[in-house]
Design an enzyme around this catalytic site. Structure first.
Site, PDB file in Angstrom:
ATOM      1  N   HIS A 367       0.802  -1.222   0.000  1.00 18.54           N
ATOM      2  CA  HIS A 367       0.000   0.000   0.000  1.00 18.54           C
ATOM      3  C   HIS A 367       0.833   1.271   0.000  1.00 18.54           C
ATOM      4  O   HIS A 367       0.339   2.320   0.407  1.00 18.54           O
ATOM      5  CB  HIS A 367      -0.889   0.047   1.234  1.00 18.54           C
ATOM      6  CG  HIS A 367      -1.963  -0.980   1.281  1.00 18.54           C
ATOM      7  ND1 HIS A 367      -3.238  -0.754   0.824  1.00 18.54           N
ATOM      8  CD2 HIS A 367      -1.957  -2.260   1.717  1.00 18.54           C
ATOM      9  CE1 HIS A 367      -3.977  -1.835   1.001  1.00 18.54           C
ATOM     10  NE2 HIS A 367      -3.219  -2.772   1.545  1.00 18.54           N
ATOM     11  N   LYS A 558      -7.871  13.837   4.938  1.00 21.40           N
ATOM     12  CA  LYS A 558      -6.983  12.682   4.827  1.00 21.40           C
ATOM     13  C   LYS A 558      -5.953  12.797   5.944  1.00 21.40           C
ATOM     14  O   LYS A 558      -5.854  13.816   6.597  1.00 21.40           O
ATOM     15  CB  LYS A 558      -6.297  12.637   3.466  1.00 21.40           C
ATOM     16  CG  LYS A 558      -5.659  13.964   3.059  1.00 21.40           C
ATOM     17  CD  LYS A 558      -5.120  13.928   1.646  1.00 21.40           C
ATOM     18  CE  LYS A 558      -6.173  14.060   0.553  1.00 21.40           C
ATOM     19  NZ  LYS A 558      -6.436  12.845  -0.178  1.00 21.40           N
ATOM     20  N   ARG A 559      -5.156  11.779   6.153  1.00 20.69           N
ATOM     21  CA  ARG A 559      -4.097  11.895   7.137  1.00 20.69           C
ATOM     22  C   ARG A 559      -3.178  13.064   6.803  1.00 20.69           C
ATOM     23  O   ARG A 559      -3.028  13.429   5.633  1.00 20.69           O
ATOM     24  CB  ARG A 559      -3.280  10.591   7.193  1.00 20.69           C
ATOM     25  CG  ARG A 559      -3.977   9.469   7.928  1.00 20.69           C
ATOM     26  CD  ARG A 559      -4.330   9.868   9.345  1.00 20.69           C
ATOM     27  NE  ARG A 559      -3.136  10.060  10.147  1.00 20.69           N
ATOM     28  CZ  ARG A 559      -2.732   9.261  11.129  1.00 20.69           C
ATOM     29  NH1 ARG A 559      -3.459   8.208  11.460  1.00 20.69           N
ATOM     30  NH2 ARG A 559      -1.636   9.507  11.804  1.00 20.69           N
ATOM     31  N   LYS A 564       1.249  14.274   1.049  1.00 16.94           N
ATOM     32  CA  LYS A 564      -0.115  14.587   0.613  1.00 16.94           C
ATOM     33  C   LYS A 564      -0.283  16.085   0.331  1.00 16.94           C
ATOM     34  O   LYS A 564      -1.208  16.499  -0.319  1.00 16.94           O
ATOM     35  CB  LYS A 564      -1.118  14.136   1.665  1.00 16.94           C
ATOM     36  CG  LYS A 564      -1.190  12.601   1.823  1.00 16.94           C
ATOM     37  CD  LYS A 564      -2.172  12.203   2.913  1.00 16.94           C
ATOM     38  CE  LYS A 564      -2.150  10.715   3.230  1.00 16.94           C
ATOM     39  NZ  LYS A 564      -2.889   9.892   2.246  1.00 16.94           N
ATOM     40  N   THR A 668      -8.490   6.708  -1.467  1.00 11.51           N
ATOM     41  CA  THR A 668      -9.844   6.178  -1.601  1.00 11.51           C
ATOM     42  C   THR A 668     -10.851   7.288  -1.305  1.00 11.51           C
ATOM     43  O   THR A 668     -11.977   7.245  -1.783  1.00 11.51           O
ATOM     44  CB  THR A 668     -10.086   4.990  -0.639  1.00 11.51           C
ATOM     45  OG1 THR A 668      -9.529   5.306   0.636  1.00 11.51           O
ATOM     46  CG2 THR A 668      -9.433   3.730  -1.184  1.00 11.51           C
ATOM     47  N   LYS A 672     -14.587   8.481  -3.060  1.00 12.89           N
ATOM     48  CA  LYS A 672     -15.823   8.823  -2.328  1.00 12.89           C
ATOM     49  C   LYS A 672     -16.354  10.183  -2.769  1.00 12.89           C
ATOM     50  O   LYS A 672     -17.552  10.366  -2.945  1.00 12.89           O
ATOM     51  CB  LYS A 672     -15.553   8.826  -0.814  1.00 12.89           C
ATOM     52  CG  LYS A 672     -15.200   7.452  -0.264  1.00 12.89           C
ATOM     53  CD  LYS A 672     -14.608   7.498   1.146  1.00 12.89           C
ATOM     54  CE  LYS A 672     -13.890   6.189   1.471  1.00 12.89           C
ATOM     55  NZ  LYS A 672     -13.004   6.270   2.646  1.00 12.89           N
TER      56      LYS A 672
HETATM   57  C1  NBG Z   1      -2.442   3.690   2.117  1.00 15.20           C
HETATM   58  C2  NBG Z   1      -2.076   4.597   0.952  1.00 15.20           C
HETATM   59  C3  NBG Z   1      -3.323   5.095   0.240  1.00 15.20           C
HETATM   60  C4  NBG Z   1      -4.209   3.934  -0.120  1.00 15.20           C
HETATM   61  C5  NBG Z   1      -4.490   3.090   1.108  1.00 15.20           C
HETATM   62  C6  NBG Z   1      -5.318   1.869   0.782  1.00 15.20           C
HETATM   63  C7  NBG Z   1      -0.895   2.924   3.872  1.00 15.20           C
HETATM   64  C8  NBG Z   1       0.387   2.245   4.173  1.00 15.20           C
HETATM   65  N1  NBG Z   1      -1.204   3.096   2.591  1.00 15.20           N
HETATM   66  O1  NBG Z   1      -2.963   5.778  -0.924  1.00 15.20           O
HETATM   67  O2  NBG Z   1      -1.321   5.670   1.398  1.00 15.20           O
HETATM   68  O3  NBG Z   1      -5.411   4.372  -0.681  1.00 15.20           O
HETATM   69  O4  NBG Z   1      -3.294   2.646   1.684  1.00 15.20           O
HETATM   70  O5  NBG Z   1      -4.719   1.110  -0.207  1.00 15.20           O
HETATM   71  O6  NBG Z   1      -1.620   3.263   4.791  1.00 15.20           O
END
Ligand code: NBG
Length: 823
Positions: A367, A558-559, A564, A668, A672
Site C-alpha cells: 500500500h 486525509k491523514r 499529501k 480512496t 468517495k
Molecule cells: C495507504 C495509501 C493510500 C491507499 C491506502 C489503501 C498505507 C500504508 N497506505 O494511498 O497511502 O489508498 O493505503 O490502499 O496506509
C-alpha cells in the site's frame, strides 16, 4: 443420540413488523439493560436497539457459519492490523432493510432514531485509507456471498481522539468501549495461547531430527466476533478481533503481601499488546510492542483457522484449496514463518512440502511507495522475540537466494539487493521482500502504483517472478459511502435508474444522459445544497462552525502527511487572502469558498503537527479578518473520522487530491468524493489517474508534474529556492507566513516549516505551486457557470461506478484468490 432439530438450525429471527420490533426493543431495554422506558437514558436505548437489531442478524449469522462449515469451500482470511469500521448501527439496519420499521417503532415510543444513531462511538481501529479499505472489502465480500473471515486486533483504544489546544494537536485516548460494546461477541472458550521469546531446540522424533520452540512467556488471545452483514442477501460473515490477556491473571500471594503493583505486573504487560492502535514506535520498547502486536494477532488467527475452523482430520496438503491469507500490507507478514512453523514443527510436515503449501496460501498487497514505510525488523529484536521464526526466515532466504543464483549467476550486487535480510545500516528483515517471496501474488492498489511498484520498488523481484505482480485498483463500498452517507442523492438515483446500483455500481452509467436534463440538474444541485446544510448543522453542533450557504465547499480530508501536501493547500489559501488584503483583487471578485480540512498527524511526526498548527493559525487569522469576510473561510474540525466523513464528503463541491505524483498509492477518499458529485482538483497520482480517465478531462482539474517529470526534476537536482526566487506570487505567500502574520508576529513559530520548504521540500510543493494556483483559478471560473458545474458533477457520479469495492473484490477473486461466491 437423536439431535433436536433446533440444535443445528437457529430459531427464527424476530418478526419484522413494527409491533414485533417494539416488543423486542422493550424486552431488550427491560431485560437486557434492566431499565424501564421511562427510566432509560439515550445510551440505554441505543444499546437496547443495537441488541435488537443484532437479533435480526443472528439467525443469518449462524446459518452462514453452519453452511460454511458444511460446504468447506475456499474462503479468504483477510489479515489486517487495521479495520476502520465506522458506526455499525446504520449499516446493520440497511443490511436488514429494517430502517423504516425501526424508525416507526421508535417514533411510537417517542424516540428519534437519529438521536440513537449519534450515540454510537465509532470503532476507530485504523489510521486511514488502509484500515477503511479493509472495512470496505469485508462489506463487499459479505454482500457478494464470498466466504471471508477478517482477522485483526481488538484495540482497547483505537486511533486517538484529536483535540486542538492553542491551534495545536493534542491526542486523547479514544475509549470507544466505555459506554458498552453491543456489536461484539467475546468467546473466551476459544482463546489461543501465543508464545514469545525463549529458545529453540532440536530433538529426535523416531529417527527424524525436529526443531521445537520453547517460548519464555505467553499471553492469551481472546477472540471477539463481529457480524459483517451482506446487503439484503441474508449472509453474515465474521470479523474476528483478538484481545490480549495474561495467562496468569495475577499473583494472589504477592497481592496479599501488599505489593499490589507487582501482583498485576504480568497482567499489565500482556494486556498492553492490544491496548492501543500503533503505539508510538520511536522508542525500542514501542518497536518491540508493535512486533508483539503483529505476531500476536497473526499467530492467533492462523491457529484459530488451522485448529478450530478446519474440520477435524482435515488434510493440510489441501490447505490452498481451502484458504487464502491476504496480507494487508506488511504488518501481518510474520504469518509466513508462523504457518511454516505450524506445518513443520507442529504438524511434522516435510520442509519442502510445507513451503510449497505456504507459497500458495498467502498473497500480499503493498500500500505504499515511500521507502521509509516498508517495514523492516531488526534481526536482534526478531531473534529475541521470535527465535524460531528468525531461523525459518533465514532458511527461506537461503533457499531463495540459491534460486536467484541459479537464475542470474553469482551477481553479488543483485543478491545483496534481493536478500530478505538487509545488512546496512543494521541487519534487519525486509518484510515486504519476505511477503513477495512467499506470496502467490503481489498487488499494488492502483494502476500507476502497481506499475511503480514493479519498476521502482521491487524491480528485481518482478524480473525474477514473471506473472507474480498484478494490480487491483482500490474501491469503496457504495452501501456506506453513497446509500447511507447521501440518502438524498441515493433516492434521486434510485428514482431515476432503479435500485440495482447499490450492488452493481456500474449501473450509475445510466445517469449520464440526465446530465443534459435541466430538471434533473436542478434536483441534483438542490441535493448538494441540502447536504451542505446538513454538514453545517453537524459542524455547528460539534464545533460551533458554520458553512455559509453560498460558498463553494472545498475539502481536503486525509491523514496529515507531507507527501499529501496539505501545505500546498495552505499556500493557495494564503495567496487568495493576500490577493484580497493587498488590494490586488477586490473581495467581491473572489469566488466565496469555505475550505474544510480534516487530518490527524501521527503523534510522533513533528513536521505534520506543525502543519496542523499552521492550518489552524491561518484559519484563525482569515476567519477573523473583516476584509475577507463572506469570501474566505477556513474550517478545521478536529478528530476527522468515518462518521464525519459521511457528512462532509456529500457536501463537497471540490475534492483536493494534490499529492506529489508517484507518492500516493491510490487514495480512496478521492473515489468517495467523485461518487458523491464533487469535482476533483488533483495531480496525476494514485487512483486520480483512473478517475480522470473515467470522468474525462473536462470534468477534472488536473495540475502539476507527472511522475516522470518529478523523477526528471529530482535527477536534475531540485532546488526549491529557485522557484521561490522566480515566482513573486509564491514568494509573497511564503514571506507572509515567515513574517509571523499568522502567528501574532512571531517569526519563529513557523520558521521550521518555511525553511524546510525553501531548503528541502522533499515533496516539491514549490515546484507544483504555480500550476496549482493556475488550475484553482480555472476552478473559480468553472464554478461561476453553475449549470455546467452540475453537469460535470453528475458525470462524475455516473462515471465512477468502477470504484465500487465490489469490483475490487471481483478483481481479487479473478486475479488472486479464486474464491467464488457461495449460494
Ligand atoms: C495507504 C495509501 C493510500 C491507499 C491506502 C489503501 C498505507 C500504508 N497506505 O494511498 O497511502 O489508498 O493505503 O490502499 O496506509
Amino acid at each position: 443420540m437423536k439431535t433436536h432439530p433446533l440444535a443445528t438450525a437457529p430459531v427464527a429471527g424476530p418478526p419484522t413488523s413494527v409491533d414485533g420490533f417494539v416488543k423486542e426493543f422493550l424486552r431488550e431495554l427491560n431485560f437486557g439493560q434492566g431499565v424501564t422506558l421511562a427510566q432509560s437514558t439515550v445510551n440505554d436505548q441505543y444499546l437496547a436497539l443495537a441488541r435488537t437489531v443484532r437479533h435480526y442478524l443472528m439467525a443469518r449469522w449462524l446459518e452462514t457459519s453452519r453452511r460454511q462449515f458444511e460446504q468447506q469451500t475456499k474462503g479468504v482470511a483477510y489479515l489486517s492490523a487495521e479495520y476502520l469500521l465506522g458506526r455499525q448501527l446504520g449499516n446493520a439496519l440497511l443490511a436488514t432493510d429494517l430502517t423504516e420499521v425501526v424508525e416507526d417503532g421508535l417514533r411510537s415510543l417517542g424516540i428519534d432514531l437519529a438521536t440513537l444513531r449519534s450515540q454510537e462511538v465509532e470503532p476507530g481501529l485504523g489510521n486511514g485509507g488502509l484500515g477503511r479499505l479493509a472495512a470496505c472489502f469485508i462489506d463487499s465480500l459479505a454482500t457478494m456471498g464470498v466466504p471471508c473471515i477478517g482477522y485483526g486486533i481488538r484495540y482497547e483504544y483505537g486511533i486517538f481522539r484529536q483535540t486542538f489546544v492553542d491551534d495545536q494537536q493534542v491526542e486523547q485516548p479514544d475509549g470507544w468501549l466505555a459506554l458498552g460494546a453491543p456489536w461484539e461477541f467475546p468467546h473466551p472458550e476459544q482463546a489461543q495461547l501465543i508464545g514469545f521469546g525463549g529458545h529453540t531446540e532440536t530433538y529426535d522424533d523416531e529417527g527424524v531430527t525436529r526443531t521445537r520452540w520453547v517460548p519464555a512467556w505467553d499471553v492469551k488471545a481472546l477472540p471477539y466476533n463481529y457480524m459483517v452483514p451482506g446487503y439484503l442477501n441474508g449472509r453474515v460473515n465474521t470479523l474476528r478481533l483478538w484481545r490480549a490477556v495474561a495467562t496468569d491473571a495475577f499473583d494472589l500471594k504477592i497481592f496479599n503481601a501488599g505489593d499490589f503493583e507487582e501482583a498485576v505486573r504480568s497482567q499489565t504487560f500482556a494486556e498492553n499488546i492490544s491496548k492501543v492502535l500503533y503505539p508510538e514506535d520511536s522508542t525500542p520498547q514501542g518497536k518491540e510492542l508493535r512486533l508483539q502486536q503483529q505476531y500476536f494477532f497473526v499467530a492467533a488467527s492462523i491457529k484459530n483457522f488451522v485448529y478450530d475452523v478446519l474440520p477435524e482430520g482435515f488434510d493440510l496438503h489441501e490447505l490452498p484449496e481451502r484458504i487464502i491469507f491476504q496480507l494487508n500490507d506488511t504488518h501481518p507478514v510474520i504469518g509466513v514463518p508462523e504457518l511454516m512453523r505450524v506445518l513443520v514443527d507442529e504438524k511434522k510436515m516435510d520442509w519442502d512440502e510445507a513451503w510449497a503449501i505456504t507459497k500458495q496460501c498467502f498473497a500480499y498487497t503493498c500500500h505504499t511507495l515511500l521507502p521509509e514505510a516498508l517495514e523492516v525488523w531488526s534481526v536482534d529484536l526478531l531473534g529475541r522475540l521470535l527465535p524460531r521464526h528468525l531461523e525459518i526466515i533465514y532458511r527461506i532466504n537461503d533457499e531463495f537466494l540459491a534460486e536467484v543464483r541459479e537464475k542470474f549467476g553469482d551477481d553479488e550486487l543483485r543478491i545483496r539487493r534481493m536478500s530478505i535480510i538487509q545488512e546496512y545500516p543494521a541487519r534487519a528483515v525486509r518484510m515486504a521482500y519476505l511477503a513477495t517471496v512467499a506470496g502467490a501474488k503481489v498487488n499494488g492498489v492502483a494502476e500507476l502504483h502497481s506499475q511503480l511498484l514493479r519498476e521502482k520498488v521491487l524491480p528485481d523481484f518482478d524480473e525474477f517472478y514473471p506473472g507474480k505482480f498484478t494490480n487491483v485498483t482500490n474501491g469503496v463500498t457504495p452501501r456506506r459511502f453513497l446509500r447511507l452517507a447521501n440518502p438524498a442523492l441515493s433516492e434521486l438515483i434510485t428514482e431515476t435508474i432503479g435500485v440495482g446500483w447499490i450492488t452493481d455500481l456500474e449501473r450509475l452509467r445510466e445517469l449520464e444522459p440526465y446530465a443534459e436534463d435541466e430538471e434533473f440538474r436542478a434536483r441534483f444541485a438542490a441535493i448538494k445544497a441540502h447536504n451542505k446544510r446538513r454538514a453545517n448543522a453537524v459542524l455547528l453542533e460539534r464545533d460551533g462552525f458554520t458553512v455559509p450557504d453560498d460558498h463553494m465547499v472545498d475539502v481536503m480530508v486525509k491523514r496529515l502527511h507531507e507527501y499529501k501536501r496539505q501545505l500546498l493547500k495552505v499556500l493557495h489559501i494564503v495567496t487568495l487572502y493576500d490577493r484580497i488584503v493587498s488590494g490586488e483583487v477586490a473581495a467581491a471578485d473572489v469566488t466565496p469558498r469555505t475550505f474544510i480540512f480534516g487530518a490527524k498527524a501521527a503523534a510522533g511526526y513533528a513536521m505534520a503537527k506543525r502543519i496542523i498548527h499552521l492550518i489552524n493559525a491561518v484559519g484563525s487569522t482569515v476567519n477573523a479578518d473583516p476584509r475577507v469576510e463572506g469570501r474566505l473561510k477556513v474550517l478545521f474540525p478536529p478528530n476527522y473520522n468515518v462518521t464525519l466523513a459521511e457528512k462532509v464528503i456529500p457536501a463537497a463541491d471540490l475534492s483536493e487530491q494534490i499529492s506529489l505524483a508517484g507518492k500516493e498509492a491510490s487514495g480512496t477518499g478521492n473515489m468517495k468524493f467523485a461518487l458523491n458529485g464533487a469535482l476533483t482538483i488533483g495531480t496525476d497520482d494514485g487512483a486520480n489517474v483512473e478517475i480522470r480517465e473515467l470522468v474525462g478531462d473536462d470534468n477534472f482539474f488536473l495540475f502539476g508534474m507527472s511522475e516522470p517529470e518529478v523523477q526528471a526534476l529530482q535527477d536534475a537536482g531540485y532546488r526549491p529556492s529557485a522557484f521561490y526566487e522566480s515566482d513573486p506570487t509564491l514568494r509573497r505567500a511564503i514571506d507572509l507566513i515567515a513574517s509571523g502574520a499568522f502567528s501574532g508576529g512571531d517569526r519563529s513559530t513557523f520558521e521550521p516549516v518555511v525553511s524546510n520548504l525553501l531548503h528541502q521540500d522533499r515533496f516539491m510543493v514549490l515546484a507544483d505551486f504555480a500550476s496549482y494556483i493556475a488550475e484553482q483559478d480555472r476552478v473559480d471560473v468553472a464554478y461561476g457557470d453553475q449549470e455546467q458545474w452540475t453537469r460535470s458533477a453528475i458525470l462524475n457520479v455516473a462515471r465512477t461506478g468502477f470504484f465500487s469495492s465490489d469490483r475490487s473484490m471481483v478483481d481479487y477473486i479473478d486475479r488472486i484468490w479464486h474464491t467464488p461466491p457461495v449460494r
